[in-house]
Design a protein around this motif. Structure first.
Motif, PDB file in Angstrom:
ATOM      1  N   ARG A 107       1.137  -0.967   0.319  1.00 49.14           N
ATOM      2  CA  ARG A 107       0.005   0.078   0.166  1.00 49.14           C
ATOM      3  C   ARG A 107       0.753   0.826  -0.275  1.00 49.14           C
ATOM      4  O   ARG A 107       2.403   1.185   0.579  1.00 49.14           O
ATOM      5  CB  ARG A 107      -1.323  -0.298   1.516  1.00 49.14           C
ATOM      6  CG  ARG A 107      -1.394  -1.465   1.669  1.00 49.14           C
ATOM      7  CD  ARG A 107      -2.488  -1.103   2.090  1.00 49.14           C
ATOM      8  NE  ARG A 107      -3.522  -0.654   3.083  1.00 49.14           N
ATOM      9  CZ  ARG A 107      -4.507  -0.079   3.129  1.00 49.14           C
ATOM     10  NH1 ARG A 107      -4.838  -0.908   4.284  1.00 49.14           N
ATOM     11  NH2 ARG A 107      -5.368   0.867   3.191  1.00 49.14           N
ATOM     12  N   PRO A 108       0.254   2.556  -0.253  1.00 46.33           N
ATOM     13  CA  PRO A 108       1.141   3.710   0.008  1.00 46.33           C
ATOM     14  C   PRO A 108       2.083   3.675   0.558  1.00 46.33           C
ATOM     15  O   PRO A 108       3.228   4.196   0.316  1.00 46.33           O
ATOM     16  CB  PRO A 108      -0.013   4.534  -0.176  1.00 46.33           C
ATOM     17  CG  PRO A 108      -0.754   4.299  -1.232  1.00 46.33           C
ATOM     18  CD  PRO A 108      -1.596   2.656  -0.354  1.00 46.33           C
ATOM     19  N   ASP A 109       1.314   3.362   2.344  1.00 43.09           N
ATOM     20  CA  ASP A 109       2.839   4.106   3.520  1.00 43.09           C
ATOM     21  C   ASP A 109       3.318   2.346   3.826  1.00 43.09           C
ATOM     22  O   ASP A 109       3.402   2.005   4.646  1.00 43.09           O
ATOM     23  CB  ASP A 109       2.036   4.540   4.041  1.00 43.09           C
ATOM     24  CG  ASP A 109       0.308   4.179   4.581  1.00 43.09           C
ATOM     25  OD1 ASP A 109       0.360   3.292   3.841  1.00 43.09           O
ATOM     26  OD2 ASP A 109      -0.439   4.863   5.161  1.00 43.09           O
ATOM     27  N   ARG A 110       3.074   1.262   2.668  1.00 43.50           N
ATOM     28  CA  ARG A 110       3.494   0.454   3.325  1.00 43.50           C
ATOM     29  C   ARG A 110       4.164  -0.011   1.702  1.00 43.50           C
ATOM     30  O   ARG A 110       3.370  -1.128   1.451  1.00 43.50           O
ATOM     31  CB  ARG A 110       2.412  -0.789   3.647  1.00 43.50           C
ATOM     32  CG  ARG A 110       2.588  -2.389   4.385  1.00 43.50           C
ATOM     33  CD  ARG A 110       2.310  -2.687   5.408  1.00 43.50           C
ATOM     34  NE  ARG A 110       1.002  -3.463   4.287  1.00 43.50           N
ATOM     35  CZ  ARG A 110      -0.202  -3.939   4.473  1.00 43.50           C
ATOM     36  NH1 ARG A 110       0.076  -3.880   5.961  1.00 43.50           N
ATOM     37  NH2 ARG A 110      -0.886  -4.351   3.913  1.00 43.50           N
ATOM     38  N   THR A 111       4.849  -0.078   1.336  1.00 47.73           N
ATOM     39  CA  THR A 111       6.110  -0.009  -0.001  1.00 47.73           C
ATOM     40  C   THR A 111       6.410  -1.459  -0.450  1.00 47.73           C
ATOM     41  O   THR A 111       6.802  -1.869   1.097  1.00 47.73           O
ATOM     42  CB  THR A 111       6.600   0.985  -0.809  1.00 47.73           C
ATOM     43  OG1 THR A 111       7.585   0.574  -0.038  1.00 47.73           O
ATOM     44  CG2 THR A 111       5.670   2.139  -0.682  1.00 47.73           C
TER      45      THR A 111
END
Ligand SMILES: [Zn+2]
Length: 453
Positions: free
Chosen positions: A241-245
């Motif tokens: 996800r955007p803050d869990r790349t």
């Protein structure tokens, strides 16, 4: 009438054969091998063997791999000419069924009518797999149940990755961070060091907004902590996800020796927008991160796999992610076939199904035909013709080769032989074959007599 006469002759000649056979024990004492696989092409990447050779098995162990072993030196000889003889395959992403673990995260309603929806471990034998690793179906609270119900009884060797979630893949608990206890996880792994080869994290918080109970990296961090405490690798099922790349996962979070499974799933940036292979894969490989296929029901897409292969990227290990949702269309040999059809050489695929996964789970004694090791062997055939292969996006790739398993041997015992390579033609079968057993002792009489090797 002629055929009757022939059968009659064979039947009559059986006592004679048995009488001659009485001399065999004396010969058997001089036989070096219980079982000899003769005339095959051996692929044993651990020992750099890729050539015609015979394999002798004695007392459940590999006793010899040599150019030509005389048939007279074996109690039983199996003609495997035209076939490949390899170490028994290792499938490091599998889900065995045990009570209370429905494996229904994709479509609960699809399987709710089944009392026991997990799949039997021994199905793996049908694809030449002699060692499978259950990938986190159970956690600390449910592993004992998995052990007692499945692992202790399976004919195939079953190892496991322990889910960081104490309840395993059981219902909604996978989203409950409180259920992810690194201490309990590590204690459990240390309690069963022969069976538990690592940690698994999966399916964590893929869509909903983050909240105070669900931090982006909670499952990853806790699985890593367990891995450090127990000194074992972690296998990651991950959703970027955007803050869990993905880049942060494989370049920073994962330790050398950790395994990213489902590498060709749709959610990973394997290819850059211009179609080039994402350089972070090579960078992670250099760090010692392993990539695993984990085909599964949703994690294999030709649109990622084929361009990646063409640019030189092949996952370190082949695996199925077999479970109730896909076992009718998937197997280890089917996964191998897809890569063989893409153009990966067979020797390379065997390496990625034996030596490599053994290394990933820190079991280097597995996946080899080294003399002295337990005789886990697969006999494979490569078929040529027109075959269609499917991915999880309901797309097809055509191919002209296919791998099928013809035999699986575990610790020297033939456990899978659907075409009867090791069996006699029915006309020459043992005496009991031609008579109906007497009422009452029939099943035992037959069971005791089979298989004979
Ligand atoms: Zn899985």
């Amino acid at each position: 009438m002629w055929s009757w006469g022939k059968v009659g002759f064979l039947a009559l000649s059986l006592p004679f054969t048995l009488a001659v056979g009485l001399k065999l024990p004396a010969q058997a004492q001089t036989a070096h091998y219980d079982l000899l696989l003769k005339g095959g092409h051996v692929i044993d990447p651990a020992n750099n063997v890729d050539r015609a050779a015979d394999v002798g098995i004695s007392a459940g162990k590999i006793a010899a791999v040599a150019e030509s072993i005389p048939a007279s030196e074996a109690g039983k000889v199996v003609d495997v000419s035209g076939l490949y003889v390899t170490p028994g395959l290792i499938d490091i992403h599998f889900h065995v069924g045990h009570g209370g673990t429905p494996l229904n995260w994709f479509a609960p309603e699809a399987h709710s009518h089944l009392a026991s929806p997990g799949i039997p471990a021994d199905i793996a034998l049908m694809a030449g797999v002699t060692t499978l690793v259950d990938a986190g179906t159970a956690g600390a609270d449910t592993f004992l149940q998995e052990k007692m119900e499945v692992i202790d009884h399976a004919k195939v060797r079953v190892l496991a990755l322990l889910n960081i979630v104490a309840g395993g893949m059981n219902g909604g608990l996978e989203q409950t961070v409180d259920q992810m206890d690194p201490q309990l996880c590590a204690q459990t792994i240390k309690k069963f060091p022969d069976l538990l080869v690592g940690v698994k994290t999966a399916h964590y918080w893929t869509e909903k907004p983050w909240d105070e109970l669900h931090a982006p990296w909670a499952a990853v961090d806790r699985a890593e902590e367990c891995g450090r405490l127990a000194n074992v690798p972690v296998m990651f099922d991950f959703w970027p996800r955007p803050d869990r790349t993905y880049a942060e996962l494989i370049l920073k979070k994962m330790r050398p020796g950790d395994i990213h499974t489902h590498v060709f799933a749709q959610q990973f940036p394997i290819l850059l927008p211009d179609g080039k292979l994402n350089p972070i894969l090579a960078e992670a490989s250099r760090r010692g991160v392993f990539f695993d296929v984990g085909h599964g029901q949703a994690s294999f897409w030709f649109r990622n796999a084929v361009p990646a292969f063409k640019q030189g990227f092949i996952p370190d290990s082949m695996s199925t992610d077999l479970h109730i949702g896909n076992f009718t269309v998937l197997s280890m040999t089917e996964v191998l076939s897809k890569f063989l059809a893409m153009g990966v050489p067979l020797e390379d695929l065997i390496r990625r199904s034996t030596v490599n996964p053994a290394k990933e789970i820190h079991r280097p004694e597995l996946g080899t035909l080294s003399v002295g090791q337990e005789a886990d062997v697969a006999v494979l055939e490569v078929l040529h013709g027109h075959f269609g292969y499917i991915d999880n996006g309901y797309a097809r790739m055509d191919g002209n080769v296919k791998v099928v398993a013809r035999m699986a041997i575990r610790a020297g015992r033939i456990l899978f032989d659907p075409s009867g390579l090791s069996m006699v033609e029915w006309e020459k079968a043992r005496k009991q074959y031609f008579t109906a057993p007497e009422l009452g002792n029939a099943p035992q009489a037959i069971a005791d007599d089979y298989p004979r090797h």
